[in-house]
Design a protein around this motif. Structure first.
Motif, PDB file in Angstrom:
ATOM      1  N   VAL A  53      -7.715  10.558  -0.614  1.00  0.00           N
ATOM      2  CA  VAL A  53      -6.315  10.865  -0.141  1.00  0.00           C
ATOM      3  C   VAL A  53      -5.575   9.427   0.514  1.00  0.00           C
ATOM      4  N   VAL A  54      -4.009   9.175   0.128  1.00  0.00           N
ATOM      5  CA  VAL A  54      -3.095   8.389   0.207  1.00  0.00           C
ATOM      6  C   VAL A  54      -2.435   9.539   1.563  1.00  0.00           C
ATOM      7  N   TYR A  55      -1.900   9.128   2.922  1.00  0.00           N
ATOM      8  CA  TYR A  55      -0.686   9.149   3.300  1.00  0.00           C
ATOM      9  C   TYR A  55       0.820   7.579   3.249  1.00  0.00           C
ATOM     10  N   GLU A  56       1.093   8.447   2.468  1.00  0.00           N
ATOM     11  CA  GLU A  56       2.020   7.021   2.813  1.00  0.00           C
ATOM     12  C   GLU A  56       3.673   7.116   3.142  1.00  0.00           C
ATOM     13  N   ASP A  57       3.121   6.191   4.542  1.00  0.00           N
ATOM     14  CA  ASP A  57       4.279   6.423   5.200  1.00  0.00           C
ATOM     15  C   ASP A  57       5.685   6.426   5.394  1.00  0.00           C
ATOM     16  N   TRP A  58       5.860   5.320   4.109  1.00  0.00           N
ATOM     17  CA  TRP A  58       6.705   4.313   4.043  1.00  0.00           C
ATOM     18  C   TRP A  58       7.263   4.486   2.397  1.00  0.00           C
ATOM     19  N   PRO A  59       7.160   4.898   1.836  1.00  0.00           N
ATOM     20  CA  PRO A  59       7.053   4.828   0.371  1.00  0.00           C
ATOM     21  C   PRO A  59       8.321   4.022  -0.374  1.00  0.00           C
ATOM     22  N   GLY A  60       8.133   2.883  -0.001  1.00  0.00           N
ATOM     23  CA  GLY A  60       9.088   2.002  -0.767  1.00  0.00           C
ATOM     24  C   GLY A  60       9.087   1.955  -1.517  1.00  0.00           C
ATOM     25  N   VAL A  61       9.431   0.492  -2.845  1.00  0.00           N
ATOM     26  CA  VAL A  61       9.041   0.388  -3.912  1.00  0.00           C
ATOM     27  C   VAL A  61       7.687  -0.030  -4.234  1.00  0.00           C
ATOM     28  N   GLY A  62       7.697  -1.834  -3.690  1.00  0.00           N
ATOM     29  CA  GLY A  62       5.855  -2.290  -3.715  1.00  0.00           C
ATOM     30  C   GLY A  62       5.614  -1.651  -3.229  1.00  0.00           C
ATOM     31  N   ARG A  63       5.952  -0.591  -2.200  1.00  0.00           N
ATOM     32  CA  ARG A  63       4.297  -0.373  -1.371  1.00  0.00           C
ATOM     33  C   ARG A  63       3.943   0.998  -2.401  1.00  0.00           C
TER      34      ARG A  63
END
Length: 860
Positions: A339-349
């Motif tokens: 379960v992954v929460y991506e706080d800053w979903p830029g393209v690279g991230r």
């Protein structure tokens, strides 16, 4: 004129709202425990059955496109609650795979992706690195071993012998022809020989011509043989030597490589992709073993290959070509799906990135510099994103949609198509994607995406709508206190006692603007508990009480109410004119709500109306000055319709009216002041003044029914504060007229309720315009009798009489104009007739004169 005492009329007493309806008070008996610490906490969701059903459905269905968009008000706790819900579910899901990137030995710039079962990636990389280190350490033995040296020496001897044999054959041929071969720094040369010694140039020139010519031909023949040997035969011998040495190194290396790779092959013998890669790696490593051996020994030639740049460390650096880049490992998540929460979903991230290193002024990269993104880490599990952040990150939304459409993670740069230049870089193999994406956002973002993005409905087929309130009943109050217990436990706060819990419940009801509902916006309530706990700690209290909660609310208001104080200060200093005493016709106090940084407060405004004979048009000054919105204009049209359909229907409307929000310098919109504007018009038409101590809010329809509005509590409290701030304070005749439908929305401040209990302030529930105008003026509105007339002296009769009078004035004015116009026309006609008679007489006189002249002429 009517008696000016509206607050004491029988209708006012009837419509005055009872004080127990002004604020709902939580009975301590509804609180199930003395302290919140005695309750079993609720750490999950409360009252969100619909949303949870949607989330469960979206997680259960395996079909593509059933990703989830969770929408609701901010502060509802949906992020943490859904994350906890998904984590609990993911714990029982199958584990995700590990992913690695390795060198592609066929196409160098396209690394290969390898899949391994969960938690096996680290083991594979460890075994492979151990094997590669052993190979690197064993390379010097390829040159230093006795058997290898013996075989290498034999190969060198064969080469030396072949070289010597070739030279002997050329020397023998030269001797037969009387020639010899001389070697110098410049190379080999052929010279004539006599008596075992080379002839000098002078001696050669003295030879007979035929002998000299024969020697020259012989020298050319031997020179040709020597050139062929040096240019063709000798290089062929050297190549054969190198091939034999390479074969020697290969034979020795292949055995060593296979020996060290055997544990890796045995461990992953069932993984076909792994076995294929190991075979390709072994072949490439075997092929490059001679170079690696020379690099280890420091004997590798070539530009830049200085001895200092060679050695065992250089070999280990070169061996990175054969290692594995562990992109995703489930070592920390070996129990269930990720379960992954991506706080800053830029393209690279989101889809990963390819890093570079600077070497000798140039940027270089390899498959070991490929970094995983959120989609890689969440692959086989769940990815949680914030809608606003992914939509504002350049290209991130389109990148996510592409990954979901293709079910693959591609690391192609989305900016490559925008660049006029292209560079050679890595093209990692795409990784199959199997993930459930859950996006959090507010309702406006959800509805905009649904309306404007054609891909959205296909990729996010499940909407989980978070409710912001629940019904206020005994069961929900008990569960709500358990929710409070969960917050205090999680935050390590002091427990709430019964009064403290009751105060927080009352605050939760106030936040909904509805006595029958409790808010589910956990965020603001958690802030309130933290601040109340701070006050309780300073007071050395063992528990958080009602006083601490109320103090925290007051401090919250104090921190943000500077703008409200400035507005009220301008009114109290008469910079903005608001009367709270006396009676005036055509003037009334309206109420509006302002919001500054999430803080709402009520602001009274003076509304005035002027009427006269005209063409039946009501002028909205706000609209005419481009300050009024379309909804406000709609309200003006509705009250215009009410006037024309309720008064003097047998005569045309000949009233001209103007309505204005005085000292309003910003935009005005909404219809919550339409009933207020209608009261001002009725007062202006009837001439009966309105009690300025009363303020009004509520919209009206074409039948005169007063309709509900928003912000009732803030509006009442705003006018109450102004009345209290005036010299003399509350007079007992002041109050607010409120739509009857808004009574259930009242959760007024305790000081307002206390003033109403003391009879110093009054709040009236109004369902029809007739009720409101009677309370405002103290004069009955009046009902139309069977004869079609309103009773004498009532507001409606005065209004209708005035409208009829305007119609008669308009009629008389029109008659006077027509009479004046007719008189002017008659005068014009008489003047024209006189002129015509004069012209006729002149024409007749001229004709007679001509006849007489004709007769005279004939006689002559």
């Amino acid at each position: 004129m009517a008696k000016k005492a509206p607050s004491t009329t029988s209708l006012a007493n009837k419509l005055r709202i009872k004080t127990d309806k002004l604020r709902w008070i939580c009975d301590p008996k509804l609180i199930p425990a003395k302290l919140s610490s005695e309750l079993k906490p609720i750490n999950g969701l409360l009252g969100q059955e619909r949303a949870l059903e949607a989330v469960s459905f979206g997680l259960d269905i395996p079909s593509a496109g059933y990703n989830i968009f969770v929408h609701g008000d901010s502060g509802s706790g949906k992020h943490n609650a859904i994350k906890a819900f998904v984590q609990a579910r993911a714990a029982s899901d199958p584990q995700a795979n590990d992913w690695l990137y390795v060198q592609n030995f066929d196409i160098e710039h396209k690394p290969v992706a390898l899949k391994l079962p969960a938690c096996e990636g680290t083991t594979f990389k460890t075994l492979l690195d151990q094997a590669l280190n052993a190979i690197a350490d064993g390379l010097p033995s390829l040159l230093e071993g006795d058997e290898t040296k013996k075989r290498q020496k034999a190969i060198e001897q064969d080469f030396q012998q072949a070289q010597e044999t070739g030279f002997k054959q050329i020397n023998a041929a030269a001797e037969k022809l009387g020639l010899g071969i001389s070697q110098s720094a410049q190379g080999f040369s052929v010279v004539p020989v006599k008596d075992g010694a080379a002839l000098s140039q002078e001696a050669f020139e003295q030879l007979p011509a035929k002998e000299k010519e024969a020697l020259q031909k012989s020298m050319q023949s031997i020179q040709k043989m020597l050139a062929e040997f040096m240019g063709e035969t000798l290089p062929a011998f050297d190549k054969a030597r190198q091939d034999r040495l390479k074969s020697l190194y290969t034979d020795v290396a292949e055995a060593m490589i296979n020996h060290h790779l055997k544990p890796v092959r045995e461990t992953y013998g069932e993984e076909e992709a792994i076995i294929n890669h190991l075979s390709a790696m072994a072949a490439d490593l075997t092929e490059h073993t001679p170079l690696l051996a020379q690099l280890a020994a420091g004997t590798l030639g070539g530009e830049g290959n200085t001895p200092s740049a060679q050695g065992p460390e250089a070999v280990k650096a070169a061996m990175q070509r054969y290692t594995a880049n562990l992109l995703v490992s489930q070592d920390k998540n070996c129990k269930g799906a990720p379960v992954v929460y991506e706080d800053w979903p830029g393209v690279g991230r989101m889809v990963g990135r390819i890093e570079h290193i600077s070497r000798m002024g140039a940027l270089e990269t390899n498959f070991n510099l490929i970094k995983a993104g959120a989609l890689h880490r969440a692959n086989g599990g769940y990815l949680l994103l914030d809608a606003r952040r992914i939509l504002t990150a350049p290209e991130a939304w389109e990148t996510l949609k592409r990954a979901l459409r293709t079910s693959e993670i591609s690391m192609d740069s989305p900016y490559a198509s925008h660049s006029a230049q292209t560079t050679v870089t890595l093209e990692p193999a795409n990784i199959p994607l199997h993930v459930k994406v859950i996006i959090f956002g507010n309702r406006s973002i959800y509805y905009r995406l649904a309306a404007m993005d054609p891909d959205f409905a296909e990729l996010f087929k499940v909407a989980a709508d978070f409710d912001d309130r629940i019904e206020r009943d005994k069961s929900n109050i008990a569960n709500f206190t358990r929710l409070l217990a969960g917050i205090t436990s999680k935050e390590n706060l002091k427990p709430l006692n019964k009064t403290g819990m009751a105060a927080v419940v009352e605050r939760a009801v106030r936040m909904t603007d509805d006595q029958e509902r409790i808010t589910l916006r956990v965020g603001p309530l958690a802030d309130l508990l933290r601040e109340a706990n701070y006050i309780a700690v300073k007071a050395n209290s063992k528990a958080i009480t009602r006083e601490h909660v109320r103090a925290a609310i007051d401090q919250q208001t104090r921190r943000v109410d500077r703008v409200r104080e400035r507005f009220h200060e301008r009114i109290l200093r008469d910079s903005v004119l608001i009367d709270v005493k006396d009676y005036k016709a055509g003037q009334i106090n309206g109420l509006a709500v302002m919001s500054v940084g999430g803080f709402r407060f009520g602001k009274p405004s003076r509304i005035t109306a002027r009427t006269r004979m005209g063409n039946g048009r009501i002028i909205d000054i706000e609209r005419g000055s481009d300050l009024g919105g379309s909804i406000h204009s709609k309200g003006i049209l509705i009250l215009s319709s009410y006037l024309s359909n309720n008064y003097a229907r047998e005569v045309p409307v000949t009233m001209a009216a103007s309505i204005a929000f005085e000292q309003s310098y910003g935009g005005v919109d909404g219809d919550s002041a339409s009933s207020t504007e209608l009261y001002a018009l009725l007062s202006s038409l009837s001439g009966v003044p309105i009690n300025q101590g009363l303020s009004v809010t509520g919209s009206v329809n074409q039948y005169g029914e007063v309709q509900v509005i928003g912000g009732a509590n803030e509006k009442i409290e705003g006018f109450f504060d102004i009345c209290c701030g005036r010299p003399g304070g509350l007079t007992g005749d002041q109050g607010v007229l409120l739509p009857e439908g808004n009574v259930k929305n009242l959760m007024l401040r305790p000081d307002v309720v206390d003033a109403c209990k003391a009879g110093k302030f009054h709040i009236y529930s109004i369902s029809h315009i007739d009720q409101g105008i009677e309370i405002l003026t103290g004069t009955p509105a009046g009902k139309r009798a069977k004869n079609g007339q309103y009773p004498e002296g009532t507001i409606n009769r005065l209004v209708e009489d005035q409208l009829i009078e305007f119609a008669e004035m308009r009629r008389d004015y029109g008659r006077g104009k027509r009479a004046e116009s007719k008189s002017e026309n008659d005068k014009a006609e008489n003047t024209e007739d006189t002129a015509n008679t004069s012209r006729t007489k002149k024409k007749s006189s001229k004709k007679t004169s001509k006849n007489k002249a004709s007769k005279k002429k004939t006689t002559t």
